[in-house]
Scaffold this motif. Structure first.
Motif, PDB file in Angstrom:
ATOM      1  N   LYS A 145       0.845  -1.193   0.000  1.00  0.00           N
ATOM      2  CA  LYS A 145       0.000   0.000   0.000  1.00  0.00           C
ATOM      3  C   LYS A 145       0.872   1.231   0.000  1.00  0.00           C
ATOM      4  N   ALA A 146       0.578   2.192  -0.826  1.00  0.00           N
ATOM      5  CA  ALA A 146       1.421   3.386  -0.958  1.00  0.00           C
ATOM      6  C   ALA A 146       1.352   4.230   0.296  1.00  0.00           C
ATOM      7  N   HIS A 147       2.485   4.707   0.692  1.00  0.00           N
ATOM      8  CA  HIS A 147       2.579   5.662   1.801  1.00  0.00           C
ATOM      9  C   HIS A 147       2.037   7.008   1.311  1.00  0.00           C
ATOM     10  N   PRO A 148       1.476   7.842   2.204  1.00  0.00           N
ATOM     11  CA  PRO A 148       0.940   9.137   1.769  1.00  0.00           C
ATOM     12  C   PRO A 148       1.953   9.992   1.017  1.00  0.00           C
ATOM     13  N   ASP A 149       3.286   9.834   1.310  1.00  0.00           N
ATOM     14  CA  ASP A 149       4.281  10.644   0.621  1.00  0.00           C
ATOM     15  C   ASP A 149       4.718  10.034  -0.706  1.00  0.00           C
ATOM     16  N   THR A 150       4.335   8.735  -0.957  1.00  0.00           N
ATOM     17  CA  THR A 150       4.756   8.084  -2.191  1.00  0.00           C
ATOM     18  C   THR A 150       4.209   8.826  -3.407  1.00  0.00           C
ATOM     19  N   GLN A 155      12.459  18.202  -3.997  1.00  0.00           N
ATOM     20  CA  GLN A 155      13.581  18.958  -4.562  1.00  0.00           C
ATOM     21  C   GLN A 155      14.705  19.016  -3.539  1.00  0.00           C
ATOM     22  N   ALA A 156      15.937  18.804  -4.012  1.00  0.00           N
ATOM     23  CA  ALA A 156      17.101  18.848  -3.126  1.00  0.00           C
ATOM     24  C   ALA A 156      17.376  20.285  -2.696  1.00  0.00           C
ATOM     25  N   ILE A 157      17.541  20.477  -1.379  1.00  0.00           N
ATOM     26  CA  ILE A 157      17.876  21.812  -0.857  1.00  0.00           C
ATOM     27  C   ILE A 157      19.355  21.892  -0.478  1.00  0.00           C
ATOM     28  N   TYR A 158      20.037  20.743  -0.468  1.00  0.00           N
ATOM     29  CA  TYR A 158      21.482  20.700  -0.234  1.00  0.00           C
ATOM     30  C   TYR A 158      22.105  19.699  -1.207  1.00  0.00           C
ATOM     31  N   SER A 159      23.373  19.843  -1.463  1.00  0.00           N
ATOM     32  CA  SER A 159      24.108  18.855  -2.248  1.00  0.00           C
ATOM     33  C   SER A 159      24.524  17.717  -1.324  1.00  0.00           C
ATOM     34  N   ASP A 178       9.203   9.470  -7.730  1.00  0.00           N
ATOM     35  CA  ASP A 178       8.977   8.096  -7.242  1.00  0.00           C
ATOM     36  C   ASP A 178       9.506   7.920  -5.827  1.00  0.00           C
ATOM     37  N   VAL A 179       9.175   8.848  -4.954  1.00  0.00           N
ATOM     38  CA  VAL A 179       9.723   8.846  -3.590  1.00  0.00           C
ATOM     39  C   VAL A 179       8.966   7.858  -2.711  1.00  0.00           C
ATOM     40  N   GLU A 180       9.726   7.079  -1.960  1.00  0.00           N
ATOM     41  CA  GLU A 180       9.145   6.125  -1.004  1.00  0.00           C
ATOM     42  C   GLU A 180       9.900   6.254   0.317  1.00  0.00           C
ATOM     43  N   PRO A 181       9.260   6.752   1.388  1.00  0.00           N
ATOM     44  CA  PRO A 181       9.944   6.881   2.681  1.00  0.00           C
ATOM     45  C   PRO A 181      10.390   5.517   3.203  1.00  0.00           C
ATOM     46  N   ILE A 182      11.597   5.457   3.753  1.00  0.00           N
ATOM     47  CA  ILE A 182      12.138   4.227   4.334  1.00  0.00           C
ATOM     48  C   ILE A 182      12.014   4.274   5.853  1.00  0.00           C
ATOM     49  N   ASP A 183      12.514   5.345   6.465  1.00  0.00           N
ATOM     50  CA  ASP A 183      12.377   5.572   7.897  1.00  0.00           C
ATOM     51  C   ASP A 183      12.467   7.066   8.132  1.00  0.00           C
ATOM     52  N   ALA A 184      12.653   7.480   9.400  1.00  0.00           N
ATOM     53  CA  ALA A 184      12.650   8.906   9.725  1.00  0.00           C
ATOM     54  C   ALA A 184      13.798   9.661   9.075  1.00  0.00           C
ATOM     55  N   ASN A 203      16.450  14.685   5.146  1.00  0.00           N
ATOM     56  CA  ASN A 203      16.582  16.083   5.572  1.00  0.00           C
ATOM     57  C   ASN A 203      17.343  16.933   4.539  1.00  0.00           C
ATOM     58  N   TYR A 204      17.680  16.344   3.383  1.00  0.00           N
ATOM     59  CA  TYR A 204      18.355  17.099   2.336  1.00  0.00           C
ATOM     60  C   TYR A 204      17.388  17.518   1.232  1.00  0.00           C
ATOM     61  N   VAL A 205      16.114  17.138   1.324  1.00  0.00           N
ATOM     62  CA  VAL A 205      15.126  17.447   0.294  1.00  0.00           C
ATOM     63  C   VAL A 205      13.870  18.017   0.949  1.00  0.00           C
ATOM     64  N   ARG A 206      13.050  18.671   0.121  1.00  0.00           N
ATOM     65  CA  ARG A 206      11.763  19.177   0.608  1.00  0.00           C
ATOM     66  C   ARG A 206      10.701  18.849  -0.434  1.00  0.00           C
ATOM     67  N   PRO A 207       9.436  18.625   0.001  1.00  0.00           N
ATOM     68  CA  PRO A 207       8.371  18.308  -0.950  1.00  0.00           C
ATOM     69  C   PRO A 207       7.984  19.516  -1.777  1.00  0.00           C
ATOM     70  N   LEU A 208       7.553  19.283  -2.999  1.00  0.00           N
ATOM     71  CA  LEU A 208       7.082  20.359  -3.878  1.00  0.00           C
ATOM     72  C   LEU A 208       5.554  20.451  -3.797  1.00  0.00           C
TER      73      LEU A 208
END
Length: 208
Positions: A145-150, A155-159, A178-184, A203-208
């Motif tokens: 079942k897809a996670h709500p963030d899937t 977008q990357a905010i840091y390199s 195609d983002v799928e959260p693994i853990d925190a 913590n290096y990316v943010r949702p669009l």
């Protein structure tokens, strides 16, 4: 003159600088001394001017602390604060129909033990997920079942420079699909610029 990084000793430029523990760090170098997990200003714990994650923070249970006047003053202040908070909570909860649990030293010890057990389980599951060879890669798990963030785009905010073969390198501004959260702390996704798929720090990316 750009100061050296506390980890790699290479120059740290203002756009990538983290100032912490009396040192300067590249964002990618600010990681746990033990497991090398990337940290942030809200997730690190400092010990002897070195960063650690919560799991690997050195335990100082057996360190003998001298009862100096300053330590005694801080201890007394802490007790006064605890008593004030307890009284405030008691007044708030009075008459609500449930008992107020006193935050005794024994309760604090039990709570600390439970937190340590939770941290150990978290790291055990994290390590298992990295070395499990019989599990299909995340992109093949279509039956789950897809996670709500899937499927959200990030977008990357840091390199970020990949530390392992199953990780994805990032440049600031890269789009991730195609983002799928693994853990925190980690997620799985595809860097649209390079086409590379794999793990990347959450913590290096943010949702669009």
């Amino acid at each position: 003159m750009n100061p050296p990084c506390g980890r790699c000793n290479k120059p740290v430029y203002p756009t990538e600088k983290i100032t912490c523990l009396d040192k300067y760090w590249h964002k990618g170098c600010f990681s746990c001394e033990v497991c090398k997990m990337t940290l942030s200003m809200t997730t690190y714990k400092g010990f002897e001017k070195k960063p650690y994650c919560n799991m690997h923070y050195p335990k100082s249970s057996f360190t003998i602390v001298t009862d100096t006047p300053e330590n005694l003053r801080l201890k007394q202040q802490s007790m006064l604060n605890s008593q004030a908070l307890y009284k405030e909570d008691f007044e708030k909860n009075k008459g609500r129909g449930f008992s107020v649990v006193v935050d005794t030293p024994e309760m604090q010890r039990v709570k600390k033990t439970q937190d340590q057990i939770s941290n150990i389980k978290y790291h055990e599951e994290f390590e298992k997920s990295r070395i499990r060879s019989d599990a299909p890669p995340p992109e093949n798990r279509r039956g789950n079942k897809a996670h709500p963030d899937t499927q959200k785009r990030f977008q990357a905010i840091y390199s970020y420079a990949a530390a392992d073969a199953d990780e994805v390198s990032l440049q600031e501004g890269d789009l991730i699909s195609d983002v799928e959260p693994i853990d925190a702390g980690w997620m799985f996704g595809c860097n649209q610029r390079t086409g590379q798929r794999g793990l990347l720090p959450a913590n290096y990316v943010r949702p669009l």
